[in-house]
Scaffold this active site. Structure first.
Site, PDB file in Angstrom:
ATOM      1  N   THR A   1       0.826  -1.208   0.000  1.00  0.00           N
ATOM      2  CA  THR A   1       0.000   0.000   0.000  1.00  0.00           C
ATOM      3  C   THR A   1       0.858   1.254   0.000  1.00  0.00           C
ATOM      4  O   THR A   1       2.030   1.216   0.411  1.00  0.00           O
ATOM      5  CB  THR A   1      -0.914   0.001   1.248  1.00  0.00           C
ATOM      6  OG1 THR A   1      -1.568   1.264   1.370  1.00  0.00           O
ATOM      7  CG2 THR A   1      -0.101  -0.216   2.517  1.00  0.00           C
ATOM      8  N   ASP A   2       0.270   2.368  -0.418  1.00  0.00           N
ATOM      9  CA  ASP A   2       0.979   3.646  -0.340  1.00  0.00           C
ATOM     10  C   ASP A   2       1.065   4.170   1.094  1.00  0.00           C
ATOM     11  O   ASP A   2       1.819   5.108   1.376  1.00  0.00           O
ATOM     12  CB  ASP A   2       0.337   4.701  -1.253  1.00  0.00           C
ATOM     13  CG  ASP A   2      -1.165   4.891  -1.027  1.00  0.00           C
ATOM     14  OD1 ASP A   2      -1.727   4.296  -0.080  1.00  0.00           O
ATOM     15  OD2 ASP A   2      -1.783   5.634  -1.818  1.00  0.00           O
ATOM     16  N   GLU A   3       0.334   3.552   2.019  1.00  0.00           N
ATOM     17  CA  GLU A   3       0.380   4.011   3.415  1.00  0.00           C
ATOM     18  C   GLU A   3       1.754   3.852   4.050  1.00  0.00           C
ATOM     19  O   GLU A   3       2.061   4.518   5.045  1.00  0.00           O
ATOM     20  CB  GLU A   3      -0.668   3.279   4.260  1.00  0.00           C
ATOM     21  CG  GLU A   3      -2.096   3.688   3.958  1.00  0.00           C
ATOM     22  CD  GLU A   3      -3.065   3.253   5.046  1.00  0.00           C
ATOM     23  OE1 GLU A   3      -2.721   3.431   6.240  1.00  0.00           O
ATOM     24  OE2 GLU A   3      -4.140   2.750   4.712  1.00  0.00           O
TER      25      GLU A   3
ATOM     26  N   TYR B   1      -1.276  -0.161  11.461  1.00  0.00           N
ATOM     27  CA  TYR B   1      -1.548  -0.896  10.218  1.00  0.00           C
ATOM     28  C   TYR B   1      -0.452  -0.629   9.196  1.00  0.00           C
ATOM     29  O   TYR B   1       0.121  -1.548   8.597  1.00  0.00           O
ATOM     30  CB  TYR B   1      -2.902  -0.497   9.642  1.00  0.00           C
ATOM     31  CG  TYR B   1      -3.100  -0.964   8.218  1.00  0.00           C
ATOM     32  CD1 TYR B   1      -3.426  -2.299   7.948  1.00  0.00           C
ATOM     33  CD2 TYR B   1      -2.933  -0.094   7.151  1.00  0.00           C
ATOM     34  CE1 TYR B   1      -3.578  -2.746   6.642  1.00  0.00           C
ATOM     35  CE2 TYR B   1      -3.076  -0.539   5.838  1.00  0.00           C
ATOM     36  CZ  TYR B   1      -3.401  -1.857   5.589  1.00  0.00           C
ATOM     37  OH  TYR B   1      -3.536  -2.288   4.300  1.00  0.00           O
TER      38      TYR B   1
ATOM     39  N   LYS C   1       2.409  -3.154   7.437  1.00  0.00           N
ATOM     40  CA  LYS C   1       2.598  -3.289   5.992  1.00  0.00           C
ATOM     41  C   LYS C   1       4.046  -2.974   5.610  1.00  0.00           C
ATOM     42  O   LYS C   1       4.644  -3.639   4.760  1.00  0.00           O
ATOM     43  CB  LYS C   1       1.640  -2.379   5.239  1.00  0.00           C
ATOM     44  CG  LYS C   1       0.172  -2.741   5.394  1.00  0.00           C
ATOM     45  CD  LYS C   1      -0.163  -4.083   4.757  1.00  0.00           C
ATOM     46  CE  LYS C   1      -0.141  -4.020   3.245  1.00  0.00           C
ATOM     47  NZ  LYS C   1      -0.601  -5.312   2.641  1.00  0.00           N
TER      48      LYS C   1
ATOM     49  N   PRO D   1     -20.940   9.635   7.503  1.00  0.00           N
ATOM     50  CA  PRO D   1     -19.935  10.193   8.416  1.00  0.00           C
ATOM     51  C   PRO D   1     -18.625  10.508   7.700  1.00  0.00           C
ATOM     52  O   PRO D   1     -18.051   9.661   7.008  1.00  0.00           O
ATOM     53  CB  PRO D   1     -19.746   9.083   9.451  1.00  0.00           C
ATOM     54  CG  PRO D   1     -20.101   7.819   8.718  1.00  0.00           C
ATOM     55  CD  PRO D   1     -21.155   8.189   7.725  1.00  0.00           C
TER      56      PRO D   1
ATOM     57  N   GLY E   1      -4.067   8.520  13.594  1.00  0.00           N
ATOM     58  CA  GLY E   1      -3.089   8.172  12.574  1.00  0.00           C
ATOM     59  C   GLY E   1      -3.576   8.379  11.158  1.00  0.00           C
ATOM     60  O   GLY E   1      -3.093   7.732  10.228  1.00  0.00           O
TER      61      GLY E   1
END
Length: 253
Positions: free
Chosen positions: A30-32, A55, A59, A110, A195
């Protein structure tokens, strides 16, 4: 990831020379892992890792393990890092299907924080084609960013899907939302999640340059098609949620 790497390494060592050369371990990330961006700039394959949530840290550690197995054991690995996926069959916890289904049911939409968090959106079919391209043609030990060239704030995404739902099922014809007058009136702002990185944006020029891959879906038409799919497949949505998930906010203690 460690268990899979160990299993793949054992399998690779048991193969003949030709089969071992053809073997691939492709790790989808992921780009996270790169952290967060300011108002400009893009994540490239050379961007230092700076995960800001547990998380993302997990990763990132998985990416490092895959890289290490290539350099230490010679396992034929390839890593891909993608941006946010969207499209049919996505579990309703995720932003786009959650907002579509809540809108149809007249439930609140939301929005974390001020709605200004930016993501690059990648249609799932484009992601699959990018993965296949990397698997078949990618260089061993390399990593490839896969992005959709479609940056949007969360608020822009929600406004666009409200318009798409309105086009398919006008609020005036939907008893669940008729009193509100519009799907956009269902929007509410909720405390930001811990985060929550402000902006992600992928530079996918490497996979385009080396492997010839580019996304084929533009976000506007891809989102409209995705909304139409969820409107037409309410039974599937109900089936995957029943007894498991009622669209509540996850990850809170």
């Amino acid at each position: 990831t460690f268990v899979l790497l160990e299993s793949a390494l054992a399998l690779s060592r048991a193969l003949g020379d030709a089969e071992r050369r053809a073997f691939r371990f492709l790790h989808v990330s992921t780009d996270e892992v790169y952290g967060t961006l300011g108002d400009d700039g893009l994540f490239s394959e050379e961007t230092p890792y700076a995960p800001n949530s547990p998380y993302a840290a997990s990763k990132a550690s998985a990416d490092h393990l895959v890289r290490a197995y290539f350099h230490t054991y010679g396992l034929n690995t390839i890593i891909t890092n993608c941006s946010n996926n969207y499209g049919p069959y996505q579990f309703p916890e995720k932003l786009i299907p959650l907002m579509i289904l809540n809108a149809l049911d007249g439930r609140p939409l939301p929005i974390y924080g001020d709605g200004g968090n930016v993501r690059d959106w990648l249609h799932v079919e484009d992601h699959c084609s990018g993965i296949l391209t990397a698997l078949e043609h990618g260089r061993l030990g390399e990593k490839y960013n896969i992005g959709g060239n479609s940056e949007r704030t969360n608020l822009q995404v929600i406004d666009a899907l409200c318009a798409a739902v309105e086009a398919l099922l006008p609020a005036a014809d939907n008893p669940a939302v008729r009193e509100k007058g519009s799907y956009a009136a269902l929007r509410i702002f909720v405390p930001d999640r811990p985060g929550h990185d402000r902006r992600y944006a992928i530079d996918a020029s490497k996979i385009a340059r080396e492997l010839g891959w580019t996304p084929s879906h533009d976000f506007a038409s891809g989102l409209r098609a995705t909304v139409a799919w969820y409107v037409a497949n309410r039974e599937w949505c109900s089936a995957v949620q029943t007894g498991r998930y009622d669209r509540e906010r996850l990850g809170l203690s």
